[in-house]
Design an enzyme around this catalytic site. Structure first.
Site, short mmCIF file in Angstrom:
data_model
loop_
_atom_site.label_atom_id
_atom_site.label_comp_id
_atom_site.label_asym_id
_atom_site.label_seq_id
_atom_site.Cartn_x
_atom_site.Cartn_y
_atom_site.Cartn_z
N ASP A 110 0.83 -1.21 0.00
CA ASP A 110 0.00 0.00 0.00
C ASP A 110 0.86 1.25 0.00
O ASP A 110 2.05 1.22 0.34
CB ASP A 110 -0.93 0.01 1.21
N GLU B 27 0.15 -1.18 5.79
CA GLU B 27 1.18 -0.73 6.72
C GLU B 27 1.10 0.76 6.99
O GLU B 27 1.36 1.22 8.11
CB GLU B 27 2.57 -1.09 6.15
#
Length: 385
Positions: A90, A152
């Protein structure tokens, strides 16, 4: 822990091939909160791993986040503790950044793109290293696993358990977050806490009956000053109120106010004591109510003997390749490396590409760093025992 490095064993890599793979991943945009978008990249990574014969396990995402993807090298005993490579897929950038604010391009040594530095270049290198061994028909002495995280950037709320479970099955954890400050790796990070504060006062007419009200915003202002007074730069503690809001209308004494609190605590500090000071708020105005929720999201990551030994091994591998590897002093930024380090697993972070501008408009990697960083990862994988 190690075999002696031998310069003849340094692999030869093609920078253009590495960059082409990174670009392919970068051009699939993956904002953390868009699980559908993240899973488009998870699909590609899963396919890439299948192509080299790496068995995968995909855990469906929840709460709107993408899937967690685990893989292991197509060799070794899957039950034997080995090496865990970690990365996240991400980014902080919204869909559309690739066509507007973060157009993929190369300008000299700098290569730009959304999330290219933090951390798709490093995540791709984890795959590239496995692919190298498969191409060469070679194996590492220890089994190798790779774990790709979908969220994350927002604290890994749905994947922490998977990270810790994978780490507990490992002898070493190599985190492919970007290099710092000209190529340094990371051996210590502060812990991170995230809190929400809600203050309830009493509304009244700001003109005719202000004395009947109890201003939640006034209470908030006093709480902010008290909280941020906890910051101690000498000890490495910081408390920052990053967002605040309140009130309902210009002519109403505000009855409600909210704020978010960011806490950073270095290793060696009594984390529970600091957290309790944030949580246990006494109102300055006894007619107001103050509620704080939250806690430590990532524990401190301390450079202990195991991490020091792992860094010294990486440093020897880097010297064999032809560059000097240094580590940063304590950094305030956190990563998924905080989790295995706090469990006592030797963890080395910041092994990805060099560059700068994480989360910024000029986010970029250094093209010249791609080959030596890939060589470093491969040499660590083949020499750790």
């Amino acid at each position: 822990m190690t075999d002696s490095p031998a310069r003849s064993n340094i692999p030869t890599f093609d920078s253009e091939e590495i960059l082409a793979g990174i670009r392919r991943w970068v051009e699939i945009e993956t904002p953390s909160h868009d699980g559908v978008a993240v899973n488009r990249l998870v699909d590609v990574v899963e396919s890439d791993l299948a192509r080299i014969g790496a068995p995968t396990k995909r855990t469906p995402g929840r709460d709107g986040f993408g899937d967690i993807l685990e893989a292991r090298a197509p060799w070794g005993d899957e039950d034997e503790p080995g090496i865990l490579i970690m990365g996240h897929l991400d980014t902080v950038h919204p869909v559309g950044a690739l066509a507007t604010t973060h157009v993929f391009r190369r300008e000299g040594d700098a290569v730009f793109g959304p999330g290219i530095y933090d951390m798709k270049a490093g995540s791709y290198m984890g795959f590239y290293a496995l692919q190298h061994f498969v191409r060469e028909g070679r194996r590492t002495k220890l089994p190798v696993r790779v774990l790709y995280i979908p969220e994350e950037e927002v604290g890994s709320p749905t994947s922490r358990a998977a990270i810790e479970a994978a780490a507990l099955k490992s002898k070493y954890v190599l985190v492919m977050e970007p290099a710092r400050d000209g190529g340094k790796c990371v051996t210590a990070r502060k812990g991170w806490g995230r809190f929400d504060m809600t203050i309830t006062g009493r509304a009244s007419h700001a003109g005719s009956r202000p004395q009947d009200g109890r201003s939640a915003l006034r209470e908030l202002a006093r709480q902010i000053l008290d909280l941020e007074a906890m910051t101690d730069y000498d000890k490495g503690i910081s408390v920052v109120v990053g967002m605040a809001s309140g009130g309902s209308a210009p002519n109403v004494v505000p009855a409600l106010a909210t704020a978010t609190i960011d806490l950073r605590v270095p290793p060696g500090i009594d984390v529970d004591a600091v957290v309790n000071r944030v949580l246990q708020r006494t109102p300055f105005d006894p007619d107001c109510r103050v509620e704080v929720t939250g806690g430590i999201n990532r524990p401190p990551y301390e450079k202990n003997a195991g991490i020091t030994a792992l860094f010294e091994h990486a440093k020897a591998c880097a010297a064999e390749i032809g560059f000097v590897l240094e580590d940063t002093p304590l950094t305030g930024g956190v990563s998924d490396g905080n989790f295995p380090a706090a469990l006592g697993i030797p963890t080395l972070d910041g092994l990805g590409a060099d560059g700068r501008g994480a989360h910024a408009l000029d986010e970029q990697i250094s093209y010249a760093s791609l080959v030596p960083r890939a060589q470093l990862l491969v040499r660590m994988l083949e020499t750790l025992t």
